[in-house]
Each structure stands twice: as C-alpha cells, then as structure tokens.
Scaffold this active site. Sequence first.
Site, PDB file in Angstrom:
ATOM      1  N   ARG A  88       0.762  -1.222  -0.006  1.00 39.26           N
ATOM      2  CA  ARG A  88      -0.179   0.027   0.019  1.00 39.26           C
ATOM      3  C   ARG A  88       0.847   1.145  -0.249  1.00 39.26           C
ATOM      4  O   ARG A  88       2.123   1.365   0.633  1.00 39.26           O
ATOM      5  CB  ARG A  88      -0.933  -0.057   1.084  1.00 39.26           C
ATOM      6  CG  ARG A  88      -2.004   1.248   1.118  1.00 39.26           C
ATOM      7  CD  ARG A  88      -2.659   1.189   2.384  1.00 39.26           C
ATOM      8  NE  ARG A  88      -3.309   2.828   2.232  1.00 39.26           N
ATOM      9  CZ  ARG A  88      -3.932   3.453   3.398  1.00 39.26           C
ATOM     10  NH1 ARG A  88      -3.655   2.818   4.630  1.00 39.26           N
ATOM     11  NH2 ARG A  88      -4.366   4.344   3.350  1.00 39.26           N
ATOM     12  N   HIS A  89       0.519   2.141  -0.475  1.00 40.50           N
ATOM     13  CA  HIS A  89       1.080   3.498  -0.765  1.00 40.50           C
ATOM     14  C   HIS A  89       1.408   4.222   0.598  1.00 40.50           C
ATOM     15  O   HIS A  89       0.743   3.799   1.643  1.00 40.50           O
ATOM     16  CB  HIS A  89       0.335   4.718  -1.683  1.00 40.50           C
ATOM     17  CG  HIS A  89      -0.955   5.083  -1.042  1.00 40.50           C
ATOM     18  ND1 HIS A  89      -1.041   5.863  -0.007  1.00 40.50           N
ATOM     19  CD2 HIS A  89      -2.172   4.480  -1.495  1.00 40.50           C
ATOM     20  CE1 HIS A  89      -2.530   6.032   0.090  1.00 40.50           C
ATOM     21  NE2 HIS A  89      -3.195   5.215  -0.554  1.00 40.50           N
ATOM     22  N   GLU A 129      -7.215   2.950  -6.826  1.00 38.67           N
ATOM     23  CA  GLU A 129      -8.283   2.739  -5.773  1.00 38.67           C
ATOM     24  C   GLU A 129      -9.604   2.551  -6.250  1.00 38.67           C
ATOM     25  O   GLU A 129      -9.892   2.885  -7.397  1.00 38.67           O
ATOM     26  CB  GLU A 129      -7.897   3.892  -4.659  1.00 38.67           C
ATOM     27  CG  GLU A 129      -8.939   3.770  -3.395  1.00 38.67           C
ATOM     28  CD  GLU A 129      -8.539   2.435  -2.566  1.00 38.67           C
ATOM     29  OE1 GLU A 129      -8.871   1.434  -3.222  1.00 38.67           O
ATOM     30  OE2 GLU A 129      -8.383   2.512  -1.482  1.00 38.67           O
ATOM     31  N   ARG A 182       0.307   8.782  -5.651  1.00 35.86           N
ATOM     32  CA  ARG A 182       0.839   8.410  -4.538  1.00 35.86           C
ATOM     33  C   ARG A 182       1.125   6.868  -4.390  1.00 35.86           C
ATOM     34  O   ARG A 182       2.365   6.509  -3.469  1.00 35.86           O
ATOM     35  CB  ARG A 182      -0.427   8.551  -3.189  1.00 35.86           C
ATOM     36  CG  ARG A 182      -1.645   7.715  -3.705  1.00 35.86           C
ATOM     37  CD  ARG A 182      -2.943   8.292  -2.638  1.00 35.86           C
ATOM     38  NE  ARG A 182      -4.011   7.401  -2.781  1.00 35.86           N
ATOM     39  CZ  ARG A 182      -5.162   7.778  -3.672  1.00 35.86           C
ATOM     40  NH1 ARG A 182      -4.789   8.974  -4.705  1.00 35.86           N
ATOM     41  NH2 ARG A 182      -6.444   7.190  -4.102  1.00 35.86           N
TER      42      ARG A 182
END
Length: 209
Positions: free
Chosen positions: A9-10, A83, A59
């Site tokens: 995950r970012h 996302e 991101r």
Amino acid sequence: MSKRIVCLRHGQTLWNVEHRFQGHSDIPLDETGQAQAARAASLLASLRPSMIVSSDLQRANDTALALGRLVGLDVAVDKDFRERGGGQWEGLTRDEIAARWPEEYVAWEAPDGEPVTDVAARVAAAMRRWAARLDDDGLLVIASHGAALRLGICELLGLPEELWPALGGLGNCSWSVLQEGRKGWRLLEHNAGTLPEPISSDDRPDAQT
C-alpha cells in the site's frame, strides 16, 4: 520455487491524515509518506523483486519508484491497480459522508461509486496478468491502495464475498505477501511491515479497526 506477489500500500497522504476519501483523486504523498516509502523500499529490496508495477495515481507510483530506484528496476504502470472510485464521496471526510448518506455509509457503498465486486475483479485480474509474466521463482511488487489491494487479494484467494470482511485493512506502506501453490494462491503475510497503528484508508470502516 513459487511465484510470489508483494501487495504494497502507498505511503501516507494529507487526505489520509484528514480521513478524506481519496478514490481516483490524485493526491501526493506527504513528508511522512515519503519517509514511509523509503523505509519500505529498504526492507523490500532484500527480497530482490523481479518486477514492480503500480497504480497510475502518484501516491502509489511514487511509493513504487522509491523501491525501483533502490533495486534498479523500472516501474510499470497499470490503471487497473487504482483505488476504488468513490464518486461524490471523494474529498469528503468520513463524518461528512456519514452525515449526508447515513444508510450508504453503513454499507460503505457510494451511490455513484465503484461496486466492491468490480474493484475485486479488476484488481485480481491485473494481479494474475502481471504474475503470468514472472519466472517460476519470480517476485512481483504491486504498489496500490488499501481497499483495492484488500479486495483484490480476497478475489485472488477465491474467498466468497461474505467472508471478505474477515481480511483486515492495510496500513500505509504495509504489505501482504501471496504465493502461488499447486491449488492456487495463498496468503503468507498480511499487513506486515509496521507496528499496529490505526489505519486511515478508503476501505470500509470495519476493515480499519
């Protein structure tokens, strides 16, 4: 040897801190997020990834680039790792969403947003597509987003939708590790890489506690 996927995950963004739904909005990493990405890169580099791919949102892409620079790999971009789209919810805080759409908030379904089943299907399909390019002992790092990764993992593992809430959310710059076996993919690690901290994500509220 088996193929493996690291689902990363970012790092943190200002909207994470403010508990705003990001969705497809292209929000950059904040200073903390940049430091998280550098730390995650230093840890994941030891796994010697064969391939790195990211969402097209900055991101996630900047998180992937931190690792790419360290290990000398280019970062491919695939918009299917975006996302979950939040429609009218994007940019709003959880409190604002709950006040305006109380029933939809409980279900965590934006009226004009992307259905969870659609997200799960597109992310899992992209995971399979990129994993197919790996050698038998290859390791793929996917830099993406909290809800997208959790849903994609559930679909890749073949979990029925009613069991998807059993898998918790991912913290910023935390990761999960999947390994391909004779009977399909299995989950080796989940939400690894950080101490337990509150999760701020676009994922449903009960995935973050």
